[in-house]
Design a protein around this motif. Structure first.
Motif, PDB file in Angstrom:
ATOM      1  N   GLU A  70      16.778  11.708   1.836  1.00  0.00           N
ATOM      2  CA  GLU A  70      16.423  10.620   0.912  1.00  0.00           C
ATOM      3  C   GLU A  70      16.398   9.284   1.656  1.00  0.00           C
ATOM      4  N   THR A  71      17.379   9.074   2.505  1.00  0.00           N
ATOM      5  CA  THR A  71      17.434   7.844   3.302  1.00  0.00           C
ATOM      6  C   THR A  71      16.233   7.755   4.237  1.00  0.00           C
ATOM      7  N   ARG A  72      15.887   8.872   4.888  1.00  0.00           N
ATOM      8  CA  ARG A  72      14.721   8.881   5.786  1.00  0.00           C
ATOM      9  C   ARG A  72      13.445   8.558   5.017  1.00  0.00           C
ATOM     10  N   ALA A  73      13.280   9.131   3.825  1.00  0.00           N
ATOM     11  CA  ALA A  73      12.085   8.869   3.016  1.00  0.00           C
ATOM     12  C   ALA A  73      12.021   7.393   2.610  1.00  0.00           C
ATOM     13  N   ALA A  74      13.160   6.826   2.228  1.00  0.00           N
ATOM     14  CA  ALA A  74      13.184   5.414   1.831  1.00  0.00           C
ATOM     15  C   ALA A  74      12.832   4.518   3.015  1.00  0.00           C
ATOM     16  N   LEU A  75      13.388   4.823   4.182  1.00  0.00           N
ATOM     17  CA  LEU A  75      13.090   4.019   5.373  1.00  0.00           C
ATOM     18  C   LEU A  75      11.623   4.138   5.768  1.00  0.00           C
ATOM     19  N   ALA A  76      11.051   5.317   5.659  1.00  0.00           N
ATOM     20  CA  ALA A  76       9.632   5.494   5.976  1.00  0.00           C
ATOM     21  C   ALA A  76       8.777   4.670   5.026  1.00  0.00           C
ATOM     22  N   PHE A  77       9.114   4.677   3.749  1.00  0.00           N
ATOM     23  CA  PHE A  77       8.392   3.881   2.754  1.00  0.00           C
ATOM     24  C   PHE A  77       8.491   2.392   3.085  1.00  0.00           C
ATOM     25  N   LEU A  78       9.706   1.923   3.388  1.00  0.00           N
ATOM     26  CA  LEU A  78       9.884   0.502   3.709  1.00  0.00           C
ATOM     27  C   LEU A  78       9.137   0.124   4.988  1.00  0.00           C
ATOM     28  N   ASP A  79       9.101   1.011   5.959  1.00  0.00           N
ATOM     29  CA  ASP A  79       8.319   0.763   7.183  1.00  0.00           C
ATOM     30  C   ASP A  79       6.843   0.589   6.853  1.00  0.00           C
ATOM     31  N   ARG A  80       6.309   1.444   5.972  1.00  0.00           N
ATOM     32  CA  ARG A  80       4.895   1.322   5.579  1.00  0.00           C
ATOM     33  C   ARG A  80       4.643   0.012   4.835  1.00  0.00           C
ATOM     34  N   MET A  81       5.544  -0.367   3.965  1.00  0.00           N
ATOM     35  CA  MET A  81       5.382  -1.615   3.211  1.00  0.00           C
ATOM     36  C   MET A  81       5.457  -2.823   4.143  1.00  0.00           C
ATOM     37  N   THR A  82       6.357  -2.777   5.115  1.00  0.00           N
ATOM     38  CA  THR A  82       6.472  -3.867   6.087  1.00  0.00           C
ATOM     39  C   THR A  82       5.199  -3.975   6.916  1.00  0.00           C
ATOM     40  N   ALA A  83       4.665  -2.835   7.350  1.00  0.00           N
ATOM     41  CA  ALA A  83       3.416  -2.843   8.132  1.00  0.00           C
ATOM     42  C   ALA A  83       2.263  -3.386   7.299  1.00  0.00           C
ATOM     43  N   ALA A  84       2.194  -3.010   6.030  1.00  0.00           N
ATOM     44  CA  ALA A  84       1.124  -3.504   5.158  1.00  0.00           C
ATOM     45  C   ALA A  84       1.240  -5.009   4.977  1.00  0.00           C
ATOM     46  N   ALA A  85       2.441  -5.508   4.755  1.00  0.00           N
ATOM     47  CA  ALA A  85       2.633  -6.949   4.577  1.00  0.00           C
ATOM     48  C   ALA A  85       2.305  -7.702   5.867  1.00  0.00           C
ATOM     49  N   THR A  86       2.689  -7.147   7.012  1.00  0.00           N
ATOM     50  CA  THR A  86       2.390  -7.776   8.301  1.00  0.00           C
ATOM     51  C   THR A  86       0.878  -7.850   8.520  1.00  0.00           C
ATOM     52  N   THR A  87       0.174  -6.778   8.212  1.00  0.00           N
ATOM     53  CA  THR A  87      -1.288  -6.757   8.336  1.00  0.00           C
ATOM     54  C   THR A  87      -1.928  -7.787   7.415  1.00  0.00           C
ATOM     55  N   ALA A  88      -1.463  -7.848   6.176  1.00  0.00           N
ATOM     56  CA  ALA A  88      -2.015  -8.814   5.220  1.00  0.00           C
ATOM     57  C   ALA A  88      -1.760 -10.243   5.672  1.00  0.00           C
ATOM     58  N   ASN A  89      -0.561 -10.526   6.182  1.00  0.00           N
ATOM     59  CA  ASN A  89      -0.257 -11.873   6.667  1.00  0.00           C
ATOM     60  C   ASN A  89      -1.130 -12.248   7.846  1.00  0.00           C
ATOM     61  N   ALA A  90      -1.347 -11.315   8.757  1.00  0.00           N
ATOM     62  CA  ALA A  90      -2.209 -11.582   9.910  1.00  0.00           C
ATOM     63  C   ALA A  90      -3.638 -11.864   9.461  1.00  0.00           C
ATOM     64  N   ARG A  91      -4.118 -11.088   8.492  1.00  0.00           N
ATOM     65  CA  ARG A  91      -5.472 -11.297   7.984  1.00  0.00           C
ATOM     66  C   ARG A  91      -5.585 -12.668   7.317  1.00  0.00           C
ATOM     67  N   LEU A  92      -4.586 -13.055   6.547  1.00  0.00           N
ATOM     68  CA  LEU A  92      -4.602 -14.381   5.906  1.00  0.00           C
ATOM     69  C   LEU A  92      -4.561 -15.507   6.935  1.00  0.00           C
ATOM     70  N   ALA A  93      -3.776 -15.314   7.986  1.00  0.00           N
ATOM     71  CA  ALA A  93      -3.698 -16.341   9.040  1.00  0.00           C
ATOM     72  C   ALA A  93      -5.041 -16.486   9.740  1.00  0.00           C
ATOM     73  N   ARG A  94      -5.709 -15.351  10.039  1.00  0.00           N
ATOM     74  CA  ARG A  94      -7.051 -15.404  10.661  1.00  0.00           C
ATOM     75  C   ARG A  94      -8.019 -16.128   9.743  1.00  0.00           C
ATOM     76  N   ARG A  95      -7.957 -15.795   8.474  1.00  0.00           N
ATOM     77  CA  ARG A  95      -8.852 -16.409   7.497  1.00  0.00           C
ATOM     78  C   ARG A  95      -8.643 -17.923   7.432  1.00  0.00           C
ATOM     79  N   ALA A  96      -7.387 -18.350   7.475  1.00  0.00           N
ATOM     80  CA  ALA A  96      -7.088 -19.783   7.438  1.00  0.00           C
ATOM     81  C   ALA A  96      -7.616 -20.487   8.687  1.00  0.00           C
ATOM     82  N   THR A  98     -10.187 -19.532  10.567  1.00  0.00           N
ATOM     83  CA  THR A  98     -11.653 -19.507  10.643  1.00  0.00           C
ATOM     84  C   THR A  98     -12.300 -20.140   9.425  1.00  0.00           C
ATOM     85  N   GLY A  99     -11.501 -20.422   8.393  1.00  0.00           N
ATOM     86  CA  GLY A  99     -12.054 -21.035   7.191  1.00  0.00           C
ATOM     87  C   GLY A  99     -12.823 -20.067   6.317  1.00  0.00           C
ATOM     88  N   GLY A 100     -12.653 -18.787   6.535  1.00  0.00           N
ATOM     89  CA  GLY A 100     -13.426 -17.838   5.733  1.00  0.00           C
ATOM     90  C   GLY A 100     -12.580 -16.863   5.113  1.00  0.00           C
TER      91      GLY A 100
END
Length: 100
Positions: A70-96, A98-100
């Protein structure tokens, strides 16, 4: 959708509520009157320490009782959520940049 204007007023409202509740105080330490430093009050720090001490014991007990899979499954889920948030933040920073 949150616009830059509504974000500011939302932040202001939140700080107003925290101030009114006695959790923070505002300090103007600059000649720029728009700049405000927030500091937690002693009462808020004590309440936070009490809560974290209690919550820490509760959380530690839950962790000890959790099966390893159960702990391993929770950590795997949190790792995926962290990666998704990191990707989204990077995309927003690029957008800011480039102005697009």
């Amino acid at each position: 959708m949150v616009t830059p204007r509504s974000r500011g007023s939302t932040s202001s409202g939140l700080v107003d509520r925290l101030d009114a509740a006695g959790h923070v105080t505002r300090h103007r330490e600059s000649t720029d009157r728009r700049r405000v430093t927030l500091r937690t009050t002693e009462a808020a720090q004590q309440a936070n320490a009490a809560f974290l001490g209690f919550a820490g014991r509760e959380i530690a007990g839950s962790l000890r009782a959790a099966p390893p899979e159960e702990t391993r499954a929770a950590l795997a889920f949190l790792d995926r959520m962290t990666a998704a948030a990191t990707t989204a933040n990077a995309r927003l920073a690029r957008r800011a940049r480039t102005g697009g």
